[in-house]
Design a protein around this motif. Sequence first.
Motif, PDB file in Angstrom:
ATOM      1  N   PHE A  72       6.605  -6.667   6.362  1.00  0.00           N
ATOM      2  CA  PHE A  72       5.903  -5.825   5.382  1.00  0.00           C
ATOM      3  C   PHE A  72       4.607  -6.490   4.924  1.00  0.00           C
ATOM      4  CE2 PHE A  72      10.200  -3.870   4.283  1.00  0.00           C
ATOM      5  CZ  PHE A  72       9.925  -2.732   5.005  1.00  0.00           C
ATOM      6  N   LEU A  73       4.604  -7.822   4.851  1.00  0.00           N
ATOM      7  CA  LEU A  73       3.385  -8.532   4.455  1.00  0.00           C
ATOM      8  C   LEU A  73       2.262  -8.285   5.453  1.00  0.00           C
ATOM      9  CD1 LEU A  73       4.707 -12.014   3.235  1.00  0.00           C
ATOM     10  CD2 LEU A  73       3.592 -10.255   1.872  1.00  0.00           C
ATOM     11  N   SER A  74       2.644  -8.062   6.729  1.00  0.00           N
ATOM     12  CA  SER A  74       1.622  -7.920   7.758  1.00  0.00           C
ATOM     13  C   SER A  74       1.125  -6.474   7.906  1.00  0.00           C
ATOM     14  CB  SER A  74       2.175  -8.414   9.104  1.00  0.00           C
ATOM     15  OG  SER A  74       3.129  -7.502   9.576  1.00  0.00           O
ATOM     16  N   LEU A  75       1.745  -5.528   7.206  1.00  0.00           N
ATOM     17  CA  LEU A  75       1.260  -4.143   7.281  1.00  0.00           C
ATOM     18  C   LEU A  75      -0.114  -4.037   6.611  1.00  0.00           C
ATOM     19  CD1 LEU A  75       4.279  -1.812   6.424  1.00  0.00           C
ATOM     20  CD2 LEU A  75       3.165  -2.125   8.619  1.00  0.00           C
ATOM     21  N   PRO A  76      -1.022  -3.225   7.150  1.00  0.00           N
ATOM     22  CA  PRO A  76      -2.353  -3.114   6.547  1.00  0.00           C
ATOM     23  C   PRO A  76      -2.289  -2.586   5.111  1.00  0.00           C
ATOM     24  CG  PRO A  76      -2.024  -1.469   8.277  1.00  0.00           C
ATOM     25  CD  PRO A  76      -0.887  -2.423   8.366  1.00  0.00           C
ATOM     26  N   GLN A  77      -3.148  -3.148   4.255  1.00  0.00           N
ATOM     27  CA  GLN A  77      -3.176  -2.751   2.842  1.00  0.00           C
ATOM     28  C   GLN A  77      -3.769  -1.361   2.634  1.00  0.00           C
ATOM     29  OE1 GLN A  77      -2.756  -4.518  -0.384  1.00  0.00           O
ATOM     30  NE2 GLN A  77      -1.231  -5.567   0.820  1.00  0.00           N
ATOM     31  N   ASP A  78      -4.733  -1.003   3.504  1.00  0.00           N
ATOM     32  CA  ASP A  78      -5.515   0.217   3.270  1.00  0.00           C
ATOM     33  C   ASP A  78      -4.646   1.453   3.117  1.00  0.00           C
ATOM     34  OD1 ASP A  78      -6.309  -1.798   4.891  1.00  0.00           O
ATOM     35  OD2 ASP A  78      -7.942  -0.683   5.842  1.00  0.00           O
ATOM     36  N   VAL A  79      -3.615   1.536   3.965  1.00  0.00           N
ATOM     37  CA  VAL A  79      -2.766   2.716   3.930  1.00  0.00           C
ATOM     38  C   VAL A  79      -2.120   2.842   2.562  1.00  0.00           C
ATOM     39  CG1 VAL A  79      -0.985   3.934   5.197  1.00  0.00           C
ATOM     40  CG2 VAL A  79      -2.257   2.098   6.312  1.00  0.00           C
ATOM     41  N   ASP A  80      -1.631   1.713   2.076  1.00  0.00           N
ATOM     42  CA  ASP A  80      -1.016   1.664   0.759  1.00  0.00           C
ATOM     43  C   ASP A  80      -1.989   2.143  -0.304  1.00  0.00           C
ATOM     44  OD1 ASP A  80       1.554   0.957   0.971  1.00  0.00           O
ATOM     45  OD2 ASP A  80       1.368  -0.978  -0.036  1.00  0.00           O
ATOM     46  N   GLU A  81      -3.227   1.620  -0.208  1.00  0.00           N
ATOM     47  CA  GLU A  81      -4.213   1.940  -1.227  1.00  0.00           C
ATOM     48  C   GLU A  81      -4.572   3.418  -1.188  1.00  0.00           C
ATOM     49  OE1 GLU A  81      -7.313  -0.862  -0.532  1.00  0.00           O
ATOM     50  OE2 GLU A  81      -5.965  -2.495  -1.135  1.00  0.00           O
ATOM     51  N   ALA A  82      -4.729   3.929   0.023  1.00  0.00           N
ATOM     52  CA  ALA A  82      -5.042   5.349   0.163  1.00  0.00           C
ATOM     53  C   ALA A  82      -3.955   6.187  -0.492  1.00  0.00           C
ATOM     54  CB  ALA A  82      -5.177   5.708   1.638  1.00  0.00           C
ATOM     55  N   ALA A  83      -2.704   5.816  -0.229  1.00  0.00           N
ATOM     56  CA  ALA A  83      -1.589   6.568  -0.807  1.00  0.00           C
ATOM     57  C   ALA A  83      -1.593   6.445  -2.319  1.00  0.00           C
ATOM     58  CB  ALA A  83      -0.275   6.053  -0.228  1.00  0.00           C
ATOM     59  N   ILE A 130      -4.156   6.036  -4.234  1.00  0.00           N
ATOM     60  CA  ILE A 130      -5.206   6.890  -4.789  1.00  0.00           C
ATOM     61  C   ILE A 130      -4.752   8.345  -4.804  1.00  0.00           C
ATOM     62  CG2 ILE A 130      -7.535   7.792  -4.320  1.00  0.00           C
ATOM     63  CD1 ILE A 130      -8.111   4.825  -3.351  1.00  0.00           C
ATOM     64  N   ASP A 131      -3.977   8.723  -3.772  1.00  0.00           N
ATOM     65  CA  ASP A 131      -3.442  10.088  -3.739  1.00  0.00           C
ATOM     66  C   ASP A 131      -2.314  10.283  -4.735  1.00  0.00           C
ATOM     67  OD1 ASP A 131      -5.215  10.723  -1.835  1.00  0.00           O
ATOM     68  OD2 ASP A 131      -3.821  10.621  -0.149  1.00  0.00           O
ATOM     69  N   GLY A 132      -1.997   9.237  -5.486  1.00  0.00           N
ATOM     70  CA  GLY A 132      -0.979   9.376  -6.510  1.00  0.00           C
ATOM     71  C   GLY A 132       0.445   9.188  -6.012  1.00  0.00           C
ATOM     72  N   VAL A 133       0.607   8.576  -4.847  1.00  0.00           N
ATOM     73  CA  VAL A 133       1.967   8.317  -4.353  1.00  0.00           C
ATOM     74  C   VAL A 133       2.505   7.074  -5.046  1.00  0.00           C
ATOM     75  CG1 VAL A 133       3.391   7.879  -2.333  1.00  0.00           C
ATOM     76  CG2 VAL A 133       1.347   9.306  -2.133  1.00  0.00           C
ATOM     77  N   GLY A 134       3.643   7.187  -5.692  1.00  0.00           N
ATOM     78  CA  GLY A 134       4.232   6.059  -6.416  1.00  0.00           C
ATOM     79  C   GLY A 134       4.805   5.023  -5.472  1.00  0.00           C
ATOM     80  N   PRO A 135       5.232   3.866  -6.000  1.00  0.00           N
ATOM     81  CA  PRO A 135       5.749   2.777  -5.162  1.00  0.00           C
ATOM     82  C   PRO A 135       6.958   3.192  -4.316  1.00  0.00           C
ATOM     83  CG  PRO A 135       5.655   2.123  -7.481  1.00  0.00           C
ATOM     84  CD  PRO A 135       5.182   3.533  -7.409  1.00  0.00           C
ATOM     85  N   LEU A 136       7.857   3.984  -4.900  1.00  0.00           N
ATOM     86  CA  LEU A 136       9.041   4.395  -4.136  1.00  0.00           C
ATOM     87  C   LEU A 136       8.639   5.283  -2.968  1.00  0.00           C
ATOM     88  CD1 LEU A 136      11.618   5.124  -6.972  1.00  0.00           C
ATOM     89  CD2 LEU A 136      11.431   3.115  -5.498  1.00  0.00           C
ATOM     90  N   GLY A 137       7.682   6.177  -3.237  1.00  0.00           N
ATOM     91  CA  GLY A 137       7.180   7.048  -2.180  1.00  0.00           C
ATOM     92  C   GLY A 137       6.494   6.249  -1.092  1.00  0.00           C
ATOM     93  N   ARG A 138       5.744   5.207  -1.510  1.00  0.00           N
ATOM     94  CA  ARG A 138       5.040   4.403  -0.503  1.00  0.00           C
ATOM     95  C   ARG A 138       6.037   3.667   0.384  1.00  0.00           C
ATOM     96  NH1 ARG A 138       1.857   2.922  -4.971  1.00  0.00           N
ATOM     97  NH2 ARG A 138       2.457   0.730  -4.880  1.00  0.00           N
ATOM     98  N   PHE A 139       7.149   3.223  -0.212  1.00  0.00           N
ATOM     99  CA  PHE A 139       8.174   2.564   0.599  1.00  0.00           C
ATOM    100  C   PHE A 139       8.813   3.564   1.559  1.00  0.00           C
ATOM    101  CE2 PHE A 139      12.852   1.828   0.932  1.00  0.00           C
ATOM    102  CZ  PHE A 139      12.787   0.807   1.863  1.00  0.00           C
ATOM    103  N   TRP A 140       9.226   4.703   1.016  1.00  0.00           N
ATOM    104  CA  TRP A 140      10.039   5.639   1.781  1.00  0.00           C
ATOM    105  C   TRP A 140       9.216   6.415   2.805  1.00  0.00           C
ATOM    106  CZ3 TRP A 140      14.969   5.721   2.602  1.00  0.00           C
ATOM    107  CH2 TRP A 140      15.561   6.864   3.138  1.00  0.00           C
ATOM    108  N   ARG A 141       7.982   6.844   2.399  1.00  0.00           N
ATOM    109  CA  ARG A 141       7.214   7.745   3.254  1.00  0.00           C
ATOM    110  C   ARG A 141       6.183   7.014   4.097  1.00  0.00           C
ATOM    111  NH1 ARG A 141       6.194  11.674  -1.220  1.00  0.00           N
ATOM    112  NH2 ARG A 141       4.085  11.822  -0.390  1.00  0.00           N
ATOM    113  N   ILE A 142       5.850   5.765   3.731  1.00  0.00           N
ATOM    114  CA  ILE A 142       4.819   5.058   4.501  1.00  0.00           C
ATOM    115  C   ILE A 142       5.373   3.799   5.180  1.00  0.00           C
ATOM    116  CG2 ILE A 142       2.586   3.899   4.372  1.00  0.00           C
ATOM    117  CD1 ILE A 142       2.023   5.836   1.999  1.00  0.00           C
TER     118      ILE A 142
END
Lengths: 307, 316
Positions: free
Chosen positions: A190-201, A203-215
Amino acid sequence: MSAGAVVSKTQAIRRSVRMRPGATIAWVLVGATIIATLFPFYWMIRTALTPAGELVADASLLWPTDPTLINFQRVLGLTSVEEAVAAGGSGASIDFVRYTINSVIYAGSVAIIQTLSCAAAAYAFARLRFPGRDVLFAVILAGLMIPGIFTLLPNFALLREWGLLNTMVGLVAPALLMSPFTIFFLRQFFLSLPQDVDEAAMIDGVGPLGRFWRIALPMSRGPIATMMLITLVGMWKDYLWPLVAGNSEFTRLLTVALSVFQQQSPNTSPDWTGLMAGATLSVAPVLLILIFLGRQLVQSLNFSGGK
Amino acid sequence: MTSMTQVDSRREHTATEPTPEDAANRSRLRRPEKWAALVLLIPALVGFAVFYVFPTIRGVYYSMTDFNLLNQPSFVGADNFSAMVDDPQVWASLRITAVFAILNIVIVMSLALVLAAFMQRMRLRTWVRSLLLLPWLVPNVAIALIWAWLFDANVGFFTNMLSSIGIKAFTFYNADAALWIIVLISVWSGLGYTALLLYAGMLQVPTELYEAGALDGASEVSLFFRITLPLIRPVLALVLVVSLIGSFQVFDLVQVGYGNNPIPEVRVIYYYIYQQAFSFYQMGYASAIAILLVVILGALTFVQMRLMRANRSDLA
């Protein structure tokens, strides 16, 4: 010198570096190692196919004169007691079908649930900020250093108090939710996954749980599947815990059943053909995994060895 | 990752003047993380607390009690530990385990290094390499049975082969051969896995180093000792620690191969703890020996990591 010449010079050097020790020695050595690795398994299958009565006569033959499936049939409980005894068995009831199902349930449920539970925790350790994170992670890593038998004794006492010995629930409980190694392995990923995707999500208002589950989860299908595979194999091999916590007719795993079978068979003339048939049953699923998923396993080693 | 997030928020600061709106936005994004983290951690933490932390505390407590599973544990102070000092079987078992571990590690590591070095110079398909993994994937119970059969005193295949070249007594239950056979089985089952781990480490070594070395006229052997070996040190250290911890926990091979009353030559420490706990129901005493094992392994790992300077890579 042209670029092409430089390249071919480099290739020539590389070839000389790679091949000089005598490719023959290398091939002989690696070939011999592979043969030595596989031979005992070949011998196991060969013995399982040998009629018990011809075991001594065929002792040094590479293939039985009269191959048979009777040994598999009797360890799977497909023959009557008389037939089993006639074929060299002790006549004790053995039901490897049930033990195999138990092992599949044990290894399968732990592999799936433990990996998902640890993936969630690993994501929190890798990607979320919360107080005490690094201390907690260090404590969990310390769990890697403790030999299993130290916690096995109190866990046995605990399950005994809860009346869960010799139940499937009790058997899977200690490993079901937690493995320090899995958390460590998946956190690295997980540390090696790109940060940008997380940040984009974000900004779109996706919460931490959503980022884990959907991204994060969909992006990590490979490593998570690999981890499940490694856990599956580890649980399939497990012996000491199921021996002490689940050695009853209903919860016995294949490994424990094999060892019980060995102890029931007379010391003076063990039922080798039956034992090897049972051993073959415990090796067969692993062999399938190796044939179909060997590449993933080797690559997961590259990951842990290369880091 | 903490620093990454901080860097990003700082970048936001410089890009535009921070407004109260921004701050509110950020805290709205940040605040749920603590609770989300808790939700994600809960399953694993429950497992950790109930089956790792709690038993660790309990194990330490048991080691200071007289407890046979049927009684309430009664506190006896350091009695179990002083009994341990006077128990010859504890020291015999530790000696056997140490001999096993040293032989196993030295043989596996040397063979695996050679094998990995040769594989580094060959183009082997992945599936060919994966064959080497088979013994590592198979239950030790099956492995113990297979080898007990190969070394069966009457009709074992290896026994027959050895006796045809004049070696008569190398059989599974022979007291002089038994520990060697356990070592042989462990070497056989650990070799491929270890070699593949080291091979993975060797793949990280840049090829240019070998080319430069070859241009300078270094031999294959000195390339191996001067380049490969120093540069894979972190992997080597990791593999050594893992094999050491694993070797001290050898159990299945002994318990399955030699049954519930193994010959003295193979009574390893794990077996002795198991026997005290589940044959004699001496939970307190068994826990005390287990603590001794934890301390020994902790000390050995620490020394090893120090000696190998494992946290520093020359490639970094």
